[in-house]
Design a protein around this motif. Structure first.
Motif, short mmCIF file in Angstrom:
data_model
loop_
_atom_site.label_atom_id
_atom_site.label_comp_id
_atom_site.label_asym_id
_atom_site.label_seq_id
_atom_site.Cartn_x
_atom_site.Cartn_y
_atom_site.Cartn_z
N ARG A 43 57.83 13.16 9.53
CA ARG A 43 58.30 12.54 10.75
C ARG A 43 57.40 12.97 11.90
NH1 ARG A 43 61.69 16.69 9.29
NH2 ARG A 43 61.90 18.42 10.79
N GLU A 44 57.62 12.40 13.07
CA GLU A 44 56.99 12.82 14.32
C GLU A 44 55.46 12.88 14.27
OE1 GLU A 44 58.66 13.23 17.11
OE2 GLU A 44 60.70 13.19 16.29
N ALA A 45 54.83 11.74 13.95
CA ALA A 45 53.37 11.63 14.07
C ALA A 45 53.09 10.99 15.42
CB ALA A 45 52.80 10.78 12.93
N HIS A 46 52.44 11.75 16.31
CA HIS A 46 52.22 11.30 17.68
C HIS A 46 50.73 10.99 17.90
CE1 HIS A 46 56.13 12.92 19.58
NE2 HIS A 46 56.25 12.98 18.26
N VAL A 47 50.48 9.92 18.66
CA VAL A 47 49.13 9.54 19.05
C VAL A 47 49.13 9.31 20.55
CG1 VAL A 47 47.25 7.87 18.77
CG2 VAL A 47 48.70 8.44 16.81
N VAL A 48 48.15 9.86 21.26
CA VAL A 48 48.06 9.67 22.69
C VAL A 48 46.73 8.99 23.03
CG1 VAL A 48 47.04 11.93 23.14
CG2 VAL A 48 48.29 10.75 24.96
N LEU A 49 46.80 7.96 23.88
CA LEU A 49 45.61 7.27 24.38
C LEU A 49 45.34 7.80 25.78
CD1 LEU A 49 46.39 3.57 23.30
CD2 LEU A 49 45.29 5.39 21.98
N GLU A 50 44.27 8.56 25.90
CA GLU A 50 43.94 9.19 27.17
C GLU A 50 43.10 8.24 28.03
OE1 GLU A 50 44.82 11.95 28.52
OE2 GLU A 50 45.63 13.21 26.89
N TYR A 51 43.51 8.10 29.29
CA TYR A 51 42.76 7.33 30.28
C TYR A 51 41.91 8.29 31.10
CZ TYR A 51 45.63 3.13 29.59
OH TYR A 51 46.25 2.03 29.07
N SER A 52 40.89 7.76 31.73
CA SER A 52 40.07 8.58 32.62
C SER A 52 40.65 8.63 34.02
CB SER A 52 38.64 8.04 32.66
OG SER A 52 38.64 6.69 33.11
N ASP A 53 41.49 7.66 34.37
CA ASP A 53 41.98 7.59 35.75
C ASP A 53 43.48 7.33 35.86
OD1 ASP A 53 41.84 5.08 34.67
OD2 ASP A 53 40.91 4.13 36.41
N LYS A 54 44.20 7.34 34.71
CA LYS A 54 45.65 7.08 34.73
C LYS A 54 46.35 8.05 33.79
CE LYS A 54 45.15 2.08 35.54
NZ LYS A 54 43.67 1.99 35.37
N GLU A 55 47.66 8.04 33.87
CA GLU A 55 48.44 8.82 32.93
C GLU A 55 48.28 8.25 31.52
OE1 GLU A 55 52.30 10.87 34.73
OE2 GLU A 55 52.40 8.69 34.82
N PRO A 56 48.28 9.11 30.52
CA PRO A 56 48.08 8.63 29.14
C PRO A 56 49.27 7.83 28.62
CG PRO A 56 48.64 10.95 29.14
CD PRO A 56 48.46 10.56 30.59
N LEU A 57 49.01 7.06 27.57
CA LEU A 57 50.06 6.35 26.84
C LEU A 57 50.29 7.07 25.52
CD1 LEU A 57 49.03 2.63 27.40
CD2 LEU A 57 51.17 3.67 28.13
N GLU A 58 51.55 7.25 25.17
CA GLU A 58 51.89 7.98 23.95
C GLU A 58 52.59 7.05 22.95
OE1 GLU A 58 53.50 12.40 23.02
OE2 GLU A 58 54.89 11.15 24.16
N ILE A 59 52.15 7.14 21.70
CA ILE A 59 52.73 6.35 20.61
C ILE A 59 53.40 7.32 19.64
CG2 ILE A 59 52.25 4.77 18.72
CD1 ILE A 59 49.70 3.97 20.34
#
Length: 417
Positions: free
Chosen positions: A211-227
């Motif tokens: 369970r609980e496999a997390h992926v984060v998309l890091e931005y250079s100028d905004k808060e990240p998005l988490e999946i």
């Protein structure tokens, strides 16, 4: 010598024929702007005893495919019909659409890859996603009976001509990287591992976790998005703006496994994020979308992080398409294609060289034969001339006396000059 030439000529012909067969499956077949089906058997491409076919097509709109079984009326598949806005599957030519897909799927300038499967009472049409060797089902229809001895026809029309290429898929080479994440909610970044590039717009991976496999998309100028994949005890997945934030889109269902790897695709293009899971069925690997989110901002991902948490470790395998540029490694060459072209060129060079050698050898033998024959004839003429010079005076000319009893003349005793 003739047998030698014929023996050498046979493999040359075999190579040429084999090259011709290979060319059938790689040379584009052109169809005009005329709605009339041309069957693949006319081009030497067999279709009986098959239940699937993969092809590429380049057309602005209206690429039509017909499946003609031996025991029923033909079925029809329309790709990019209605000005490339809709596709459909019919159980008869020009009949009503029984399965539809809305969206543009053809391109005037680029080839698009499709797969058509018919088997087990089902017809599926899938389009390639260009990553992870996965295809997205766009048309799906159940039929009452199987489709035996299907002949395949192709056509374009309604203002569009097309080019088609039939043959097996060439699986793209990929660079794989295995990463272990402990049961701590702490991100490890792919850029640090050397397997992420800011120019890509999708990534494919496998993960084995309970369970609980997390992926984060890091931005250079905004808060990240988490999946979150398989959160809440592997019962729910979602996309959210930040850790412990509100889920903007959700999927309910178990998608992870403690013992087996599960394969996923995350893509970000323009202003949309998609998360899909690749599953296998009788028609091959299929991409099923589980999460989708449209944003009001352009998505420029600077890095990607992965993590597992709540005491659950995980193992990840990432696949990066070799045709996508990588800032550290450049383009990964397709060694299979390079070797294929190299051996093809070497084959042609060897064949031509052997042909020239055999021809020169044969030519020398023929010239030698002619020279020998001329020499023999010249020698015979010289001998005859010398004999005439020797026997040309009257005293050397004689005949045997004729028999007095009128018996048969014995030519052994007669010499005529």
């Amino acid at each position: 010598m003739r047998d030698t030439i014929e023996t050498a000529f046979f493999p040359v012909v075999a190579i040429i024929c084999a090259s011709g067969i290979y060319g059938i499956y790689n040379t584009p077949i052109s169809t005009p702007d005329q709605y009339r089906y041309r069957f693949l058997t006319e081009y030497g491409i067999p279709s009986p005893n098959r239940t699937a076919i993969t092809f590429k097509v380049r057309a602005c709109n209206d690429a039509h495919v017909t499946l003609r079984p031996s025991d029923r009326e033909p079925l029809e598949i329309v790709l990019g019909g209605w000005a490339n806005s809709r596709s459909c599957l019919r159980t008869e030519i020009q009949g009503p659409c029984l399965s539809e897909y809305v969206g543009d799927i053809l391109d005037c300038d680029d080839f698009r890859t499709f797969n058509v499967y018919w088997g087990n009472g089902r017809i599926k049409v899938r389009k390639s996603t260009s990553f992870c060797d996965a295809r997205e089902v766009i048309l799906d229809l159940r039929v009452n009976n199987s489709l035996p001895d299907v002949e395949i026809g192709i056509s374009t029309g309604y203002g569009a001509s097309g080019e088609w290429i039939f043959g097996a898929d060439r699986k793209l080479a990929s660079r794989n990287k295995s990463i272990f994440t402990p049961g701590k909610y702490k991100y490890q970044y792919l850029g640090t591992e050397g397997i992420f590039d800011t120019n890509v717009t999708s990534i494919c991976f496998q993960v084995k976790a309970c369970r609980e496999a997390h992926v984060v998309l890091e931005y250079s100028d905004k808060e990240p998005l988490e999946i979150i994949l398989g959160g809440w005890r592997n019962s729910q997945s979602c996309i959210r703006r930040k850790a412990n934030g509100t889920c903007w889109t959700e999927y309910t269902g178990r998608i992870l496994d403690c013992e087996d790897f599960r394969k996923f695709v995350i893509s970000w293009k323009f202003k949309e994020i998609r998360v899909g899971q690749i599953v296998k069925d009788e028609s091959g690997p299929t991409l099923e979308n589980i999460l989708s989110l449209e944003l009001n901002e352009t998505i420029n991902v600077a890095d990607i992080g992965i993590s597992t948490g709540l005491g659950t470790p995980g193992v990840w395998i990432f696949e990066v398409d070799s045709q996508q540029p990588n800032s550290q490694h450049g383009y990964t060459p397709n060694y299979g294609a390079i070797l294929g072209v190299t051996f093809g060129i070497l084959g042609v060079v060897v064949t031509v060289t052997l042909g020239i050698i055999l021809w020169r050898k044969f030519h020398k033998v023929q010239v030698k034969k002619v020279d020998t024959q001329i020499a023999e004839e010249t020698e015979n003429e010289v001998n005859a001339y010398e004999t005439l010079q020797t026997l040309g005076t009257p005293e050397h000319m004689y005949t045997a006396p004729l028999p007095q009893d009128n018996s048969t003349l014995d030519y052994d005793y007669v010499k005529i000059i």
